[in-house]
Design an enzyme around this catalytic site. Structure first.
Site, PDB file in Angstrom:
ATOM      1  CG  ASN A 195       8.943  19.790   4.084  1.00  0.00           C
ATOM      2  OD1 ASN A 195       8.171  19.540   4.592  1.00  0.00           O
ATOM      3  ND2 ASN A 195       8.984  20.755   2.708  1.00  0.00           N
ATOM      4  CD  GLU A 243      -2.040  23.662   1.408  1.00  0.00           C
ATOM      5  OE1 GLU A 243      -1.245  23.777   0.285  1.00  0.00           O
ATOM      6  OE2 GLU A 243      -3.126  24.296   1.509  1.00  0.00           O
ATOM      7  CB  CYS A 274       6.077  22.329  -0.764  1.00  0.00           C
ATOM      8  SG  CYS A 274       5.600  23.541   0.447  1.00  0.00           S
TER       9      CYS A 274
END
Ligand code: NAP
Ligand code: MG
Length: 486
Positions: A158, A256, A290
């Site tokens: 992304n 993450e 995210c």
């Protein structure tokens, strides 16, 4: 419409020890454009032996790189920043073609890469140690940061290059060497990124690029005894697997992971600003961030008015091919992601949700487009209010108080980003304290990170490490304590 964007087919190879090499078994996988379905190019799928070779070469390069003075290491990053500036448009358009985000966002992302290079080049001069008062005469003690060795950087699709720059540049400036495994969806963006590092003159073996299946490459890196640290950004599920695989070698791992971020809107909020923040956080990058907002938690008295504004802004968004000027929402990254979004919207309706806007695939555009979707009447424990969707879907949850809002905000397994809109100093400060998330935004949407500020999540959004700021060195270095009696 597709022929308008036709380009030559690109080819991505592996980059090992300063050389471009093809897959040793000649296996290549395709990179497709989600806006058109066209082939963007083909990329080499590394074999396990090639992953081993990349690690071995990175390990060989380590002792020299570690002993290269930091200003010299920094100079490579500064040089790379200049070259990224020259190839900004090219790199941005490869990203847009591979994963669909709109061109201005891709250009912004290359801007982040450049800023990170400069930032980390500067941070090199601040890799400070410590001295400590001692309990004996004629002795001094100092503590210094040392690099770890080979850092494996594994990144999602992304943010094809920004997240790589966080990991790779902090690893390099600290004196580590790198093996990078980008997401297969964006392997050609990764190749372009590494071309720039190559042109910046980095010594052979300092950065290596390995593309191919996450399962094969990721597992080999995680279990490799010469990989000393893994820096991973991606899904919680894969992060957990990597943590398990890497525990036998006791390597450090920074994770993450996903999020289920909310915007809380209290009844005293500026609703125009809130609506703007909500729509930007929910639908930028087609919700595939995210830190995307996927829940709005609103106090009942202002719900109607807020939703009017949010729906109006959402309906005005222009959907289409991210290479076309003026487009604000591109396609989803691939067909799987489209089916995931369709499935979640269906589940939301079955669980009592009511579609206020969107809720359909945009069939006439051909690619993997889905309308920005707003679902009201969602309860805090409904599936769409609990699971990360990673698409343009926003769930609206009504509450009766700040306290209830914060309980709902904290009531998921994730803890990445929380936003609150309020004019109240009291509630703004309580939210800052009570939100269980690594990022808290007051009167701003959930996704607006700044260079130099620690980035990462709590709970299942990570494992306690942070990127971007100087805290990244807590991942990329370890402490050595040196006692000298004189
Ligand atoms: P993903 O499926 O977890 O993949 C991430 C990376 O891991 C890719 O390079 C992938 O390679 C690789 N991988 C896949 N399976 C693996 C395995 N079994 N072992 C080792 N590596 C493996 O995530 P994604 O779909 O690319 O990205 C979306 C996710 O990233 C979302 O959950 C999002 O929230 C999260 N994300 C988090 C942050 C943050 O900073 N917290 C930022 C951005 C995104 P392949 O592509 O070859 O499968
Ligand atoms: Mg693609």
């Amino acid at each position: 419409m597709s022929s308008q964007f036709k380009t030559d087919i690109l080819q991505g190879d592996l980059y090992i020890n300063g050389k471009w090499v093809s897959a040793s078994d000649q296996s290549y996988f395709e990179s497709l454009n989600p806006a058109t379905g066209e082939l963007v190019g083909i990329c080499a799928a590394a074999t396990t032996e090639q992953v081993d070779e990349a690690v071995a070469k990175a390990n060989e390069a380590y002792s020299k790189w570690k002993n290269t003075p930091i200003p010299e290491r920094a100079a490579y990053l500064t040089k790379a920043a200049q070259l990224f500036e020259l190839r900004k448009e090219e790199l941005a358009s490869v990203m847009t073609m591979e994963m669909g985000k709109v061109l201005p966002e891709s250009l912004g992302e290359v801007g982040v890469v450049i800023a990170t290079a400069h930032y980390m080049a500067g941070e090199g001069r601040r890799l400070f140690g410590e001295t400590v008062p001692v309990g004996y005469p004629d002795r001094n003690v100092r503590m210094v940061r040392e690099p770890l060795g080979v850092a494996a950087c594994i990144t999602p699709w992304n943010f094809p290059v920004a997240l790589a720059s966080y990991k790779i540049f902090s690893a390099l400036i600290a004196g580590n060497t790198v093996v990078w495994k980008p997401a297969s969806e964006v392997a050609l963006s990764a190749k372009t990124f590494v071309e720039v590092l190559n042109d910046a003159g980095l010594p052979a073996g300092v950065v290596n690029l390995i593309t191919g299946s996450g399962r094969t490459v990721g597992q080999t890196l995680a279990e490799h005894s010469d990989v000393k640290v893994i820096s991973f950004t991606g899904s919680t599920e894969v992060g957990q697997k990597l943590a398990e695989m890497s525990c036998k070698t006791l390597k450090r791992i920074s994770l993450e992971l996903g999020g289920k971020n909310a915007v809380i809107v209290l009844k005293d909020a500026d609703l125009d600003k809130a609506a703007d923040g909500i729509v930007k956080s929910a639908f930028t990058t087609t919700g595939q961030r995210c830190t995307a907002a996927s829940r709005v938690i609103v106090e009942r008295p202002v719900k109607e008015l807020l939703l009017q504004k949010v729906v109006e802004l959402t309906k005005s968004l222009k959907i289409g091919n991210g290479l076309v000027e003026g487009i604000q929402v591109g396609p989803l990254v691939n067909e799987d992601q489209l089916h995931t979004v369709e499935k979640y919207v269906k589940t939301a309706i079955e669980e009592g949700g009511n579609i206020l806007s969107g809720g359909q695939r945009v069939k006439e555009l051909g690619g993997y487009y889905y309308e920005p979707t707003i679902i009201e009447n969602v309860k805090p424990n409904d599936t769409v209010a609990q699971e990360e969707i990673f698409g343009p879907v926003l769930a609206i949850i009504e509450v009766d108080s700040y306290e209830e809002a914060m309980e709902v905000n904290n009531g998921t397994i994730y803890g990445l980003s929380t936003s609150i809109y309020t004019e109240s100093l009291h509630y703004a400060n309580r939210a800052a304290k009570e939100a269980v998330s690594g990022l808290v935004y007051i009167n701003n949407g959930t996704s607006n990170a700044e260079m130099g500020v620690a980035f990462g999540g709590m709970k299942m959004s990570g494992n306690g490490h942070r990127e971007v700021s100087h805290h990244a060195f807590d991942v990329m270095t370890e402490w050595k304590s040196i006692y000298t009696n004189y």
